[in-house]
Design a protein around this motif. Structure first.
Motif, PDB file in Angstrom:
ATOM      1  N   PRO A   1     -19.758  60.815  21.807  1.00 38.88           N
ATOM      2  CA  PRO A   1     -19.277  62.179  22.026  1.00 38.88           C
ATOM      3  C   PRO A   1     -20.390  63.202  21.845  1.00 38.88           C
ATOM      4  O   PRO A   1     -21.419  62.909  21.222  1.00 38.88           O
TER       5      PRO A   1
ATOM      6  N   ALA B   1     -18.459  68.019  19.307  1.00 36.03           N
ATOM      7  CA  ALA B   1     -17.229  67.315  18.926  1.00 36.03           C
ATOM      8  C   ALA B   1     -17.395  66.618  17.579  1.00 36.03           C
ATOM      9  O   ALA B   1     -16.475  66.587  16.761  1.00 36.03           O
TER      10      ALA B   1
ATOM     11  N   MET C   1     -15.014  67.439  14.318  1.00 35.18           N
ATOM     12  CA  MET C   1     -14.184  66.412  13.695  1.00 35.18           C
ATOM     13  C   MET C   1     -14.770  65.886  12.391  1.00 35.18           C
ATOM     14  O   MET C   1     -14.053  65.356  11.554  1.00 35.18           O
TER      15      MET C   1
ATOM     16  N   GLY D   1      -8.382  61.508  30.281  1.00 30.81           N
ATOM     17  CA  GLY D   1      -8.296  60.805  29.007  1.00 30.81           C
ATOM     18  C   GLY D   1      -7.120  59.860  28.966  1.00 30.81           C
ATOM     19  O   GLY D   1      -6.074  60.124  29.582  1.00 30.81           O
TER      20      GLY D   1
ATOM     21  N   SER E   1      -5.027  56.788  26.252  1.00 28.70           N
ATOM     22  CA  SER E   1      -4.904  56.164  24.937  1.00 28.70           C
ATOM     23  C   SER E   1      -4.584  54.686  25.129  1.00 28.70           C
ATOM     24  O   SER E   1      -3.932  54.300  26.100  1.00 28.70           O
TER      25      SER E   1
ATOM     26  N   ALA F   1      -7.854  64.888  20.364  1.00 34.13           N
ATOM     27  CA  ALA F   1      -9.193  64.736  20.938  1.00 34.13           C
ATOM     28  C   ALA F   1      -9.534  65.907  21.859  1.00 34.13           C
ATOM     29  O   ALA F   1     -10.671  66.392  21.863  1.00 34.13           O
ATOM     30  N   ARG F   2      -8.562  66.356  22.628  1.00 38.45           N
ATOM     31  CA  ARG F   2      -8.813  67.492  23.521  1.00 38.45           C
ATOM     32  C   ARG F   2      -9.140  68.760  22.730  1.00 38.45           C
ATOM     33  O   ARG F   2      -9.900  69.605  23.207  1.00 38.45           O
TER      34      ARG F   2
ATOM     35  N   TYR G   1     -13.450  66.371  23.482  1.00 35.44           N
ATOM     36  CA  TYR G   1     -14.007  65.050  23.248  1.00 35.44           C
ATOM     37  C   TYR G   1     -14.381  64.343  24.549  1.00 35.44           C
ATOM     38  O   TYR G   1     -13.701  64.470  25.560  1.00 35.44           O
TER      39      TYR G   1
ATOM     40  N   GLY H   1     -13.173  57.088  21.033  1.00 31.92           N
ATOM     41  CA  GLY H   1     -12.938  57.599  19.686  1.00 31.92           C
ATOM     42  C   GLY H   1     -11.601  57.108  19.165  1.00 31.92           C
ATOM     43  O   GLY H   1     -10.807  56.516  19.905  1.00 31.92           O
TER      44      GLY H   1
ATOM     45  N   VAL I   1      -8.224  58.282  16.707  1.00 35.27           N
ATOM     46  CA  VAL I   1      -7.484  59.299  15.959  1.00 35.27           C
ATOM     47  C   VAL I   1      -6.620  58.571  14.941  1.00 35.27           C
ATOM     48  O   VAL I   1      -5.797  57.723  15.302  1.00 35.27           O
TER      49      VAL I   1
ATOM     50  N   VAL J   1     -10.457  62.072  12.873  1.00 31.62           N
ATOM     51  CA  VAL J   1     -10.953  61.473  14.112  1.00 31.62           C
ATOM     52  C   VAL J   1     -12.279  60.790  13.805  1.00 31.62           C
ATOM     53  O   VAL J   1     -13.178  61.398  13.216  1.00 31.62           O
TER      54      VAL J   1
ATOM     55  N   ALA K   1     -15.444  59.690  15.450  1.00 29.79           N
ATOM     56  CA  ALA K   1     -16.124  60.012  16.705  1.00 29.79           C
ATOM     57  C   ALA K   1     -17.129  58.920  17.086  1.00 29.79           C
ATOM     58  O   ALA K   1     -18.328  59.164  17.221  1.00 29.79           O
TER      59      ALA K   1
END
Length: 505
Positions: A105, A109, A113, A222, A224, A264-265, A269, A273, A275, A290, A292
């Motif tokens: 990242p 970011a 984080m 993005g 997940s 993340a947004r 990001y 990564g 979360v 988070v 990173a």
């Protein structure tokens, strides 16, 4: 796509990145300290460069040396792995300044984080639930801390704003513990992170540690990859991870996936990564932090989703768009990971570096070994004692557990002490098998996990010793009889020699 990548790390993660580069037809550059000259990651890379003596502060943490090697070797990008410089924004900026691509990242970011207080503020603004606590950094005295604790409700936990890995954390069960806990948390935060800033939040007892893998490209897309259950920990250090969690249904998976993407947004990001959330007994989820970077436990996600996250990292860093949509990412089966470490569980998990005399790596259906050791390799004392990761995949959680048991029985690392026997006990524990997990699991079941697995083991050992002693005595008696017989015959041998030498008429 890149032609050459430098891996700014060592051990099993360096080998993992090298393998991903091979798949993408990318040349690799390894770096090594003086004690890692013969390490597996050095032998497997296309080229390797020395960067300093054994202490990490003089080698793997030297940004200037790593940048110098990257430029001299002709590398176009740098993969930091995890640990060392992976979450250091100064390293990411240093790479950018000389035209190297940092596979991770952006520095902005990381800063957003990396500061837990700033991360909480951003999560609140993004609508992501956080554990009730102080809104920002707490810099007051003990009386003010007591007032905050009364407002939040005991028990509370004091955390380092720049912290991680359990450092700079103190649980406070009542007012009488506040003064010493606040002082110790600040002192440890200063020592570990050069930053004494702390914050206070409600302490959730017996929570589950649930984390969500995310991946973003630089084009705003993005996705997940579901959740990982990471509740089996010791002093905030994960030992066993699995995916999916035994308590997460598809609806909840979608919900926390959206929460993770929102988190993340909030930091703009890019890259891979994780979360992390705490799950309370009532099913509520609270944002924790988070990470990173790529996580140690990423293989369980790869096994369940059938995607190579390291290759995806590299492609994203090269400017490519994500190759999958959220709808295409469907979990299949179950995967469990055990961290194999050179530690002695019976001596408070004391590190046990040393020379590995022989290795037998488990194999068979559903078994994956991510390690970087071989016979003759010496595990140095200067770094984390993790040897590698053992992953078992099955159609169900039950099958994954059974395969992990088999693999742990097959695993042999002769010459050093490891945590493998402890992991076997964890795999057999009824509450683990039933999925009754929480972050205090090991502490709660410590006596069972450390006791002798078979109560009759001592009696069996004594019987075996007695049998061995009896057989040894019989063997000695036989040898004595043979010796005596040999002695009686020795006169004939002497007579024969004398005749051959002409000494007898």
């Amino acid at each position: 796509m890149f032609r050459k990548i430098l891996i700014a790390n060592r051990g099993e993660i360096a080998v993992r990145v090298i393998r991903a580069c091979w798949d993408l037809d990318i040349a690799t550059v390894a770096v090594y300290s003086s004690v890692d000259r013969g390490a597996p990651h050095v032998r497997q890379a296309d080229e390797a460069w020395a960067i300093g003596p054994a202490p990490a502060a003089e080698s793997y943490l030297r940004i200037d040396k790593i940048i110098e090697v990257a430029r001299a070797s002709g590398a176009e990008a740098v993969h930091p792995g995890y640990g060392f410089l992976a979450e250091n924004p100064l390293f990411a900026e240093a790479c950018e300044e000389v035209g190297l691509v940092f596979i991770g990242p952006p520095a902005s970011a990381m800063r957003a984080m990396g500061d837990k207080v700033e991360a909480r503020r951003r999560m609140i603004a993004a609508g992501v639930p956080v554990v009730p606590g102080t809104e920002g950094a707490f810099d007051g005295d003990t009386d003010q801390a007591l007032a905050e604790a009364e407002r939040i409700g005991y028990p509370v936990i004091i955390k380092a704003a720049a912290g991680g890995g359990g450092k700079g954390m103190r649980v406070v069960d009542g007012p009488e513990e506040m003064a010493s806990a606040l002082e110790r948390a600040r002192s440890e935060a200063q020592t570990s992170f050069a930053n004494p800033t702390v914050y206070i939040e409600r302490y959730i007892r017996r929570p589950r540690h649930i984390e969500v893998q995310v991946l973003f490209d630089s084009h705003g897309n993005g996705v997940s990859f579901g959740e990982r259950e990471c509740s089996i920990q010791r002093r905030h250090q994960k030992i066993i991870e699995e995916s999916p969690s035994p308590v997460i249904d598809p609806e909840t998976r979608e919900k926390i996936g959206e929460m993770a993407l929102s988190a993340a947004r909030a930091a703009d990001y890019v890259g891979a990564g994780t979360v992390e959330f705490l799950r309370d007994d009532d099913g509520s989820f609270y944002f924790m932090e988070v990470n990173a970077r790529l996580q140690v436990e990423h293989p369980v996600t790869e096994e369940v989703y059938g995607r190579d996250l390291v290759k995806a990292q590299i492609r994203v860093a090269a400017g490519e768009k994500l190759r999958w949509t959220q709808q295409q990412l469907v979990p299949r089966g179950h995967a469990i990971e055990c961290r194999i470490t050179a530690e002695d569980p019976e001596r408070n998990f004391m590190p046990c570096p040393g020379r590995i005399e022989a290795v037998r790596v488990p194999s068979g259906p559903g078994i994956r070994d991510d390690s970087a050791v071989s016979a003759g390799y010496t595990i140095p004392i200067h770094y984390d004692p993790m040897i590698g990761k053992l992953i078992a995949r099955g159609a169900s959680r039950g099958e994954a557990i059974r395969r992990m048991r088999r693999a742990l029985e097959e695993y042999r690392l002769e010459g050093i002490t490891t945590n493998i026997p402890f992991l076997r006990k964890l795999m057999d524990h009824p509450d683990f098998v039933a999925g009754n997990l929480h972050t205090g699991f090991i502490a709660e079941h410590e006596e069972q996990l450390h006791q002798v697995a078979d109560p009759s083991a001592d009696e069996i050992t004594l019987c075996a010793a007695a049998i061995h002693a009896y057989r040894s005595q019989i063997q000695r008696s036989l040898e004595q009889d043979v010796g005596q017989a040999s002695g009686q015959a020795s006169n004939w041998l002497r007579l024969g020699r004398a005749r051959c030498l002409g000494r007898l008429a």
